[in-house]
Design a protein around this motif. Structure first.
Motif, PDB file in Angstrom:
ATOM      1  N   LEU A 157       0.844  -1.194   0.000  1.00 43.89           N
ATOM      2  CA  LEU A 157       0.000   0.000   0.000  1.00 43.89           C
ATOM      3  C   LEU A 157       0.880   1.245   0.000  1.00 43.89           C
ATOM      4  CD1 LEU A 157      -2.759  -0.854   2.640  1.00 43.89           C
ATOM      5  CD2 LEU A 157      -2.845  -1.218   0.175  1.00 43.89           C
ATOM      6  N   THR A 158       0.439   2.262  -0.697  1.00 44.89           N
ATOM      7  CA  THR A 158       1.125   3.545  -0.616  1.00 44.89           C
ATOM      8  C   THR A 158       0.805   4.199   0.732  1.00 44.89           C
ATOM      9  OG1 THR A 158      -0.723   4.799  -1.542  1.00 44.89           O
ATOM     10  CG2 THR A 158       0.846   3.831  -3.104  1.00 44.89           C
ATOM     11  N   GLY A 159       1.535   5.250   1.064  1.00 42.51           N
ATOM     12  CA  GLY A 159       1.270   5.958   2.307  1.00 42.51           C
ATOM     13  C   GLY A 159      -0.145   6.504   2.352  1.00 42.51           C
ATOM     14  N   ARG A 160      -0.615   7.027   1.231  1.00 39.69           N
ATOM     15  CA  ARG A 160      -1.972   7.554   1.190  1.00 39.69           C
ATOM     16  C   ARG A 160      -2.989   6.438   1.353  1.00 39.69           C
ATOM     17  NH1 ARG A 160      -4.706  12.206  -0.095  1.00 39.69           N
ATOM     18  NH2 ARG A 160      -3.069  13.009   1.257  1.00 39.69           N
ATOM     19  N   GLU A 162      -2.587   3.626   3.002  1.00 40.75           N
ATOM     20  CA  GLU A 162      -2.603   3.249   4.416  1.00 40.75           C
ATOM     21  C   GLU A 162      -3.423   4.244   5.224  1.00 40.75           C
ATOM     22  OE1 GLU A 162       1.213   2.608   6.118  1.00 40.75           O
ATOM     23  OE2 GLU A 162       1.675   0.879   4.852  1.00 40.75           O
ATOM     24  N   GLU A 163      -3.295   5.527   4.890  1.00 40.68           N
ATOM     25  CA  GLU A 163      -4.075   6.554   5.573  1.00 40.68           C
ATOM     26  C   GLU A 163      -5.566   6.338   5.331  1.00 40.68           C
ATOM     27  OE1 GLU A 163      -3.934  11.445   6.014  1.00 40.68           O
ATOM     28  OE2 GLU A 163      -2.934  10.441   4.331  1.00 40.68           O
ATOM     29  N   VAL A 164      -5.923   6.016   4.102  1.00 39.81           N
ATOM     30  CA  VAL A 164      -7.315   5.747   3.766  1.00 39.81           C
ATOM     31  C   VAL A 164      -7.827   4.530   4.539  1.00 39.81           C
ATOM     32  CG1 VAL A 164      -8.837   4.945   1.908  1.00 39.81           C
ATOM     33  CG2 VAL A 164      -7.260   6.842   1.503  1.00 39.81           C
ATOM     34  N   LEU A 165      -7.007   3.495   4.634  1.00 40.91           N
ATOM     35  CA  LEU A 165      -7.415   2.295   5.362  1.00 40.91           C
ATOM     36  C   LEU A 165      -7.654   2.601   6.832  1.00 40.91           C
ATOM     37  CD1 LEU A 165      -7.983  -0.705   5.451  1.00 40.91           C
ATOM     38  CD2 LEU A 165      -5.510  -1.132   5.520  1.00 40.91           C
ATOM     39  N   GLY A 193     -11.004   1.661  -3.466  1.00 38.10           N
ATOM     40  CA  GLY A 193     -10.986   0.541  -4.398  1.00 38.10           C
ATOM     41  C   GLY A 193      -9.602  -0.066  -4.541  1.00 38.10           C
ATOM     42  N   ASN A 194      -8.575   0.792  -4.584  1.00 32.06           N
ATOM     43  CA  ASN A 194      -7.200   0.296  -4.686  1.00 32.06           C
ATOM     44  C   ASN A 194      -6.803  -0.491  -3.446  1.00 32.06           C
ATOM     45  OD1 ASN A 194      -6.896   1.501  -7.175  1.00 32.06           O
ATOM     46  ND2 ASN A 194      -5.895   3.333  -6.386  1.00 32.06           N
ATOM     47  N   VAL A 195      -7.242  -0.021  -2.267  1.00 32.58           N
ATOM     48  CA  VAL A 195      -6.940  -0.728  -1.020  1.00 32.58           C
ATOM     49  C   VAL A 195      -7.560  -2.121  -1.040  1.00 32.58           C
ATOM     50  CG1 VAL A 195      -7.410  -0.767   1.464  1.00 32.58           C
ATOM     51  CG2 VAL A 195      -6.608   1.331   0.391  1.00 32.58           C
ATOM     52  N   LEU A 196      -8.838  -2.205  -1.422  1.00 34.75           N
ATOM     53  CA  LEU A 196      -9.517  -3.501  -1.458  1.00 34.75           C
ATOM     54  C   LEU A 196      -8.821  -4.453  -2.426  1.00 34.75           C
ATOM     55  CD1 LEU A 196     -13.306  -2.493  -1.450  1.00 34.75           C
ATOM     56  CD2 LEU A 196     -11.826  -2.987   0.490  1.00 34.75           C
ATOM     57  N   THR A 197      -8.447  -3.944  -3.578  1.00 33.17           N
ATOM     58  CA  THR A 197      -7.798  -4.787  -4.586  1.00 33.17           C
ATOM     59  C   THR A 197      -6.454  -5.295  -4.092  1.00 33.17           C
ATOM     60  OG1 THR A 197      -8.889  -3.612  -6.405  1.00 33.17           O
ATOM     61  CG2 THR A 197      -6.892  -4.845  -6.933  1.00 33.17           C
TER      62      THR A 197
END
Length: 227
Positions: A157-160, A162-165, A193-197
């Motif tokens: 995950l990117t830093g952003r 991770e923040e979203v998560l 969506g990117n986090v879920l994927t």
């Protein structure tokens, strides 16, 4: 499934006839909800959900013949457009709940909640926007991992992201995440969506379970005060 202006359709699955009937009457009276039917056990819940195609199944955890966890797994496995599942249980320490989330359930509510709160749970899960993730569920996640603890380190995950998560773990909707991050709702939705994927998560709730298991989020984490 319903259109944008239609009520959220609902199937109620509970082995107690009185509870089931009571929920049906109370929830049918709530704005924006339409109860399509009832089921008295897990097998009937799967059959009725496939026949009636509700938006949401309110699924009791403990039922005969097939419990709510296995019924959720059967209902969601391989389905092109499955309903969302909200687990409902009597006990806050019901250890089956996290297993149900691993099976694909989207939320968790307690039977003793006011009917308005249960109705709102159904609405937000149907919209796919927010997660009902009470403190009791956070404790269960840390006590009974689902076996996905390696998913986060491997997800890159990117830093952003991770923040979203972390913000997802507080139950924030996409618009609320967008407000915190000062981005558009569409951008927030893309990040989610990117986090879920990347996590291989079945839904937002499963992603948050993984976040707790990995240690990225710990019980007690709060959204920024500006929200």
């Amino acid at each position: 499934m319903t259109g944008p202006d239609a009520p959220v359709t609902l199937l109620i699955a509970d082995d107690d006839a009185i509870t089931r009937s009571g929920l049906r009457v109370l929830l049918a009276a709530q704005p924006g909800l339409a109860v399509l039917g009832e089921a008295g056990d897990g097998l009937e819940a799967v059959e009725q959900a496939r026949r009636l195609r509700p938006d949401v199944v309110l699924m009791d955890v403990r039922m005969p013949r097939c419990n709510g966890i296995e019924a959720t797994r059967q209902l969601l496995a391989g389905a092109a457009d499955p309903p969302k599942v909200v687990m409902i249980t009597t006990f806050e320490n019901d250890g089956y709940v996290t297993a149900a989330l691993g099976a694909g359930a989207s939320g968790f509510v307690l039977k003793r909640l006011p009917v308005g709160q249960i109705a709102e749970a159904v609405r937000v899960v149907a919209a796919g926007e927010a997660i009902l993730f009470p403190a009791a569920l956070r404790r269960m996640v840390t006590a009974r991992p689902l076996g996905s603890a390696e998913a986060l380190p491997q997800a890159a995950l990117t830093g952003r992201e991770e923040e979203v998560l972390r913000l997802m773990a507080t139950g924030l909707s996409n618009p609320e995440i967008a407000e915190v991050l000062t981005v558009s709702t569409e951008t927030a939705k893309t990040h989610v969506g990117n986090v879920l994927t990347k996590l291989g998560a079945q839904n937002r709730t499963h992603a948050v379970v993984i976040a707790y298991e990995s240690g990225l989020v710990v019980p007690g984490f709060q959204a920024p005060p500006e929200i």
